[in-house]
Motif scaffolding. Structure first.
Motif, PDB file in Angstrom:
ATOM      1  N   GLY A 310      14.554   2.727   0.795  1.00 20.59           N
ATOM      2  CA  GLY A 310      15.642   2.168  -0.136  1.00 20.59           C
ATOM      3  C   GLY A 310      16.729   3.249   0.090  1.00 20.59           C
ATOM      4  N   LYS A 311      17.837   2.797   0.936  1.00 22.16           N
ATOM      5  CA  LYS A 311      18.759   3.987   0.872  1.00 22.16           C
ATOM      6  C   LYS A 311      20.084   3.668  -0.670  1.00 22.16           C
ATOM      7  CE  LYS A 311      20.339   4.533   5.116  1.00 22.16           C
ATOM      8  NZ  LYS A 311      20.940   5.433   5.983  1.00 22.16           N
ATOM      9  N   CYS A 312      20.470   5.163  -0.980  1.00 26.74           N
ATOM     10  CA  CYS A 312      21.057   4.669  -2.044  1.00 26.74           C
ATOM     11  C   CYS A 312      22.809   4.937  -1.123  1.00 26.74           C
ATOM     12  CB  CYS A 312      21.375   5.640  -3.389  1.00 26.74           C
ATOM     13  SG  CYS A 312      18.892   5.107  -3.875  1.00 26.74           S
ATOM     14  N   GLY A 313      23.582   3.955  -1.933  1.00 27.47           N
ATOM     15  CA  GLY A 313      24.722   4.289  -0.523  1.00 27.47           C
ATOM     16  C   GLY A 313      25.410   5.449  -1.665  1.00 27.47           C
ATOM     17  N   ASN A 314      25.336   5.410  -3.006  1.00 24.84           N
ATOM     18  CA  ASN A 314      26.415   6.608  -3.961  1.00 24.84           C
ATOM     19  C   ASN A 314      25.463   7.290  -4.401  1.00 24.84           C
ATOM     20  OD1 ASN A 314      24.286   4.942  -5.299  1.00 24.84           O
ATOM     21  ND2 ASN A 314      26.195   4.839  -7.224  1.00 24.84           N
ATOM     22  N   PHE A 315      24.598   8.132  -4.151  1.00 26.44           N
ATOM     23  CA  PHE A 315      23.941   9.630  -4.615  1.00 26.44           C
ATOM     24  C   PHE A 315      22.627   9.465  -3.536  1.00 26.44           C
ATOM     25  CE2 PHE A 315      20.672  12.010  -7.271  1.00 26.44           C
ATOM     26  CZ  PHE A 315      21.823  12.190  -7.883  1.00 26.44           C
ATOM     27  N   PRO A 316      22.284  10.533  -2.862  1.00 23.08           N
ATOM     28  CA  PRO A 316      22.058  11.181  -2.588  1.00 23.08           C
ATOM     29  C   PRO A 316      20.360  11.436  -2.755  1.00 23.08           C
ATOM     30  CG  PRO A 316      22.732  13.263  -3.623  1.00 23.08           C
ATOM     31  CD  PRO A 316      23.130  11.920  -4.427  1.00 23.08           C
ATOM     32  N   LEU A 317      19.659   9.702  -2.459  1.00 26.71           N
ATOM     33  CA  LEU A 317      18.494  10.122  -2.414  1.00 26.71           C
ATOM     34  C   LEU A 317      17.837   8.596  -1.998  1.00 26.71           C
ATOM     35  CD1 LEU A 317      16.627  10.672  -4.985  1.00 26.71           C
ATOM     36  CD2 LEU A 317      17.156   7.956  -6.179  1.00 26.71           C
ATOM     37  N   GLU A 318      16.837   8.650  -1.718  1.00 27.97           N
ATOM     38  CA  GLU A 318      16.396   8.270  -0.604  1.00 27.97           C
ATOM     39  C   GLU A 318      14.624   7.633  -1.147  1.00 27.97           C
ATOM     40  OE1 GLU A 318      15.207   8.028   4.280  1.00 27.97           O
ATOM     41  OE2 GLU A 318      13.584   9.482   3.371  1.00 27.97           O
ATOM     42  N   ILE A 319      14.803   6.137  -1.623  1.00 31.14           N
ATOM     43  CA  ILE A 319      13.755   6.021  -1.804  1.00 31.14           C
ATOM     44  C   ILE A 319      12.713   5.414  -0.995  1.00 31.14           C
ATOM     45  CG2 ILE A 319      12.830   4.177  -4.070  1.00 31.14           C
ATOM     46  CD1 ILE A 319      15.172   5.480  -4.953  1.00 31.14           C
ATOM     47  N   LEU A 320      11.501   5.864  -1.306  1.00 27.58           N
ATOM     48  CA  LEU A 320       9.744   5.246  -0.983  1.00 27.58           C
ATOM     49  C   LEU A 320       9.390   4.300  -1.627  1.00 27.58           C
ATOM     50  CD1 LEU A 320       8.653   6.224   1.746  1.00 27.58           C
ATOM     51  CD2 LEU A 320       7.765   8.416   0.583  1.00 27.58           C
ATOM     52  N   PHE A 321       8.719   3.213  -1.035  1.00 32.87           N
ATOM     53  CA  PHE A 321       8.468   2.766  -1.943  1.00 32.87           C
ATOM     54  C   PHE A 321       6.389   2.597  -1.839  1.00 32.87           C
ATOM     55  CE2 PHE A 321      12.344   0.482  -1.453  1.00 32.87           C
ATOM     56  CZ  PHE A 321      12.446   0.264  -2.624  1.00 32.87           C
ATOM     57  N   VAL A 322       5.688   3.208  -2.762  1.00 35.76           N
ATOM     58  CA  VAL A 322       4.587   3.185  -2.158  1.00 35.76           C
ATOM     59  C   VAL A 322       3.965   2.979  -3.338  1.00 35.76           C
ATOM     60  CG1 VAL A 322       4.323   5.075  -0.617  1.00 35.76           C
ATOM     61  CG2 VAL A 322       4.527   5.783  -2.891  1.00 35.76           C
ATOM     62  N   ARG A 323       2.186   3.057  -3.184  1.00 37.79           N
ATOM     63  CA  ARG A 323       0.952   2.528  -4.140  1.00 37.79           C
ATOM     64  C   ARG A 323       1.358   3.944  -4.727  1.00 37.79           C
ATOM     65  NH1 ARG A 323      -4.093   0.711  -3.679  1.00 37.79           N
ATOM     66  NH2 ARG A 323      -4.055   0.923  -5.623  1.00 37.79           N
ATOM     67  N   ASP A 324       1.138   3.555  -6.018  1.00 36.31           N
ATOM     68  CA  ASP A 324       1.713   4.027  -7.064  1.00 36.31           C
ATOM     69  C   ASP A 324       0.444   5.333  -7.516  1.00 36.31           C
ATOM     70  OD1 ASP A 324      -0.874   3.109  -8.525  1.00 36.31           O
ATOM     71  OD2 ASP A 324      -0.129   2.684 -10.275  1.00 36.31           O
ATOM     72  N   ASP A 325      -1.294   5.134  -6.918  1.00 33.75           N
ATOM     73  CA  ASP A 325      -1.807   5.524  -7.110  1.00 33.75           C
ATOM     74  C   ASP A 325      -1.427   7.538  -5.824  1.00 33.75           C
ATOM     75  OD1 ASP A 325      -4.398   4.168  -8.126  1.00 33.75           O
ATOM     76  OD2 ASP A 325      -2.784   3.117  -6.854  1.00 33.75           O
ATOM     77  N   ASP A 326      -0.845   6.309  -4.776  1.00 35.45           N
ATOM     78  CA  ASP A 326      -0.138   7.360  -3.637  1.00 35.45           C
ATOM     79  C   ASP A 326       0.679   8.481  -3.379  1.00 35.45           C
ATOM     80  OD1 ASP A 326      -2.418   6.518  -1.901  1.00 35.45           O
ATOM     81  OD2 ASP A 326      -1.304   5.163  -1.056  1.00 35.45           O
ATOM     82  N   ILE A 327       1.054   7.873  -4.872  1.00 33.27           N
ATOM     83  CA  ILE A 327       2.511   9.199  -4.946  1.00 33.27           C
ATOM     84  C   ILE A 327       1.962  10.664  -5.553  1.00 33.27           C
ATOM     85  CG2 ILE A 327       4.082   9.170  -7.020  1.00 33.27           C
ATOM     86  CD1 ILE A 327       4.764   6.690  -6.934  1.00 33.27           C
TER      87      ILE A 327
END
Ligand code: PRT
Ligand code: ZN
Length: 560
Positions: A310-327
């Motif tokens: 997921g990209k964030c239009g207004n902040f230099p953040l890219e979100i990676l959606f994963v299983r919590d155990d993998d974080i």
């Protein structure tokens, strides 16, 4: 006097040497002659460096002229990036600590034209005696004439080499894209032997991938543009080859025509300076509140079912959606810079990354529980018993710390509460929040091992990177603003000026200094304050008693 003469002589000597070099550069006139090749039917995708992941590094030096079009991304032809990756690999054959760094790629034709115009005007002013052709050639050595220029085709790149062990760029005699001296000329005689060798090696790995070098800038290479066509044909003639396999030239492209392939779109922004990749739970207990916190921190999270990025239009953040155990693992490995995860998972993982902020949600405890009618009275009775858990590491550490020996840890990845009922274990170690699951399974709480809540973690590499660190700091400051705002309310009311002193005690516990606006033509003052949510009703009653009128109170978005 003698010194001055000497300096004068040296200057003249250098000037002559540079002039001589300039005669051998590919000139504008040379490039206008390149017309015989077809302009390719131009469907090749333009991609960002990020699409090529960890193999290449992009780092803008001189980005302002294209910022509007492509933000922080360095863009080039897909075939160009493929070649760059190979060149990088070849570089590493010589020294595995060397890294090809791309500092510039595509530039739009409009920008090329503007830069050219500026340089043209400057050159005309500085050299009123030169004739027009000479002026154009002089300008062209600095900023290519738009019609024959390489960067707007997406085929030209500016590169340099970084040495990870030395922690610095290789010494090429000048910085990359440094136009302040003519020692940027590849064959400048005024550079050291080592600098020459570095240039020559860079040129060797690049030309091995069929890039054409440019003698005016040691860092500039191109493939598929007119300079490349000219260079390749000249090389072929020199090597007495009958034909060359040059098939086509790249056409210039306008930003509007840049094609990104879908495959790369998602990762397109990864290499953006300061862009932080944050791993969060894809779907589970933490997801909703994590996304909520980011949104309330003013970050536009592009979240949808089935998405991994997921990209964030207004902040230099890219979100990676994963299983919590993998974080924790993903963050430790650098596949993500930071993550939001339960402390329980963090503890269990042997993670080297650091906890930066406790986020106050997803609260639970890792606890020992036993059957309601078990003979086990304390944790010390667990010696010689079997304990089912999915927290093997935390359980092992706990028993070791408490010096309880001989406990059989029975790993289970789910339905841990069932284990005693089916005779698989004597006790369990699992997360508990409300305790209803324990009751349902006829278990009772015996001992708390640790409390847990969601935390923001980040790896060392991200914190060592100045730009990323600054993004993480901004993120934390926004989250902190939101979290503290959540427990406060804003109160505003009017009060007769003569009652001002009387209401002050009621606001003694207010977080922010209360601000009084005295209305000039009125007997009233306006008072604003920020107070703890938990005590709001007491405070309001107290205020009313002492003369506050028209009291309003409301939620606060954020306290920064
Ligand atoms: O699919 P993915 O791997 O991402 O998710 P998951 O199934 O592994 O985890 P998920 O979504 O269930 O939980 C994510 C995180 O939420 C955990 O790692 C904790 O940090 C946090 N959390 C907070 C909890 C609980 N509370 C909790 N109660 N995680 C699990 N539980 C379970 C517990 O294991 C037990 O089965 O809920 C049950 C007990 O709840 P009570 O309320 O009955 O006591
Ligand atoms: Zn260049």
């Amino acid at each position: 006097m003698a010194d001055e003469n000497q300096n004068q002589n040296l200057r003249q000597y250098k000037l002559d040497a540079y002039n001589k070099l300039e005669k051998s550069f590919v000139s504008y006139a040379d490039l206008t002659a390149v017309t015989a090749l077809d302009i390719a039917a131009d469907t090749e995708p333009f991609v960002t460096l990020a699409a090529y992941g960890h193999g290449l590094i992009g780092k803008y030096i001189a980005k302002r002229d294209i910022e509007n079009v492509q933000k922080q991304n360095i863009i080039a032809r897909e075939s160009v990036y493929k070649k760059l990756q190979k060149a990088d690999a070849a570089l590493k054959n010589k020294n595995e600590n060397w890294q090809l760094v791309v500092v510039y790629g595509y530039r739009s034709p409009g920008v090329q034209q503007r830069l050219f115009n500026t340089e043209l005007e400057r050159t005309q002013n500085d050299n009123p005696a030169l004739d027009y052709n000479e002026i154009i050639e002089t300008v062209h050595r600095r900023v290519a004439v738009p019609s024959v220029s390489g960067h707007p085709t997406g085929g030209a790149v500016d590169v340099t080499v970084y040495d990870f062990v030395k922690g610095s760029y290789l010494d090429f005699g000048t910085d990359v894209r440094d136009f302040s001296t003519k020692d940027s000329y590849y064959n400048s005689p005024f550079i050291s032997r080592e600098q020459k060798e570095n240039r020559s090696y860079l040129r060797k790995v690049m030309t091995a991938e069929d890039f054409a070098p440019y003698d005016g800038e040691w860092w500039h290479f191109s493939y598929g543009d007119k300079e490349w066509a000219f260079y390749s044909r000249r090389q072929a003639r020199r090597n007495k080859l009958e034909t060359t396999d040059l098939k086509y030239l790249y056409a210039h492209k306008l930003p509007a025509e840049l094609v990104y392939t879908d495959k790369y779109r998602d990762s397109a922004a990864v290499e953006q300076a300061g862009l932080v990749r944050l791993a969060i739970q894809k779907s589970g207990r933490l997801t909703e509140e994590t996304v909520n916190i980011l949104k309330k921190s003013g970050i536009d999270v592009d979240y949808g079912e089935g998405k991994f990025f997921g990209k964030c239009g207004n902040f230099p953040l890219e979100i990676l959606f994963v299983r919590d155990d993998d974080i924790p693992g993903l963050v430790d490995a650098g596949a993500a810079d930071a993550g939001i995860v339960g402390q329980n998972i963090y503890e269990e993982s042997d993670c080297k990354s650091v906890i930066l902020k406790e986020l106050g949600f997803g609260r639970c405890a890792l606890a020992v529980a036993v059957p309601e009618f078990s003979g086990i009275q304390s944790i010390f009775d667990l010696s010689g018993k079997k304990v089912a858990t999915s927290y093997n590491r935390s359980a092992g550490k706990f028993f070791e710390r408490e010096n309880i020996l001989n406990v059989g840890i029975v790993p289970l990845s789910g339905a841990v509460e069932m284990a005693p009922t089916i005779g698989y274990a004597d006790a369990i170690i699992d997360l508990v929040s409300t305790g209803s699951s324990l009751r349902q399974n006829k278990l009772k709480f015996l001992h708390k091992i640790f409390d847990s809540e969601s935390v923001l973690i980040a790896n060392k590499a991200a914190l060592d990177n100045k730009e990323k660190h600054s993004t993480i700091d901004r993120l934390i400051s926004r989250i902190t603003g939101y979290l503290s705002a959540k427990s406060y309310k804003r109160v505003m009311f009017s009060v007769r000026k003569e009652r001002l002193e009387a209401i002050k005690p009621a606001l003694a516990s207010a977080k922010l200094a209360n601000l009084c606006d005295s209305l000039a033509d009125s007997e009233y003052s306006i008072v604003r304050a920020v107070v703890k949510k938990s005590s709001i009703w007491d405070i309001i009653e107290e205020l009313k008693k002492n003369g506050a009128e028209d009291i309003v109170f409301y939620d606060i978005e954020s306290i920064m």
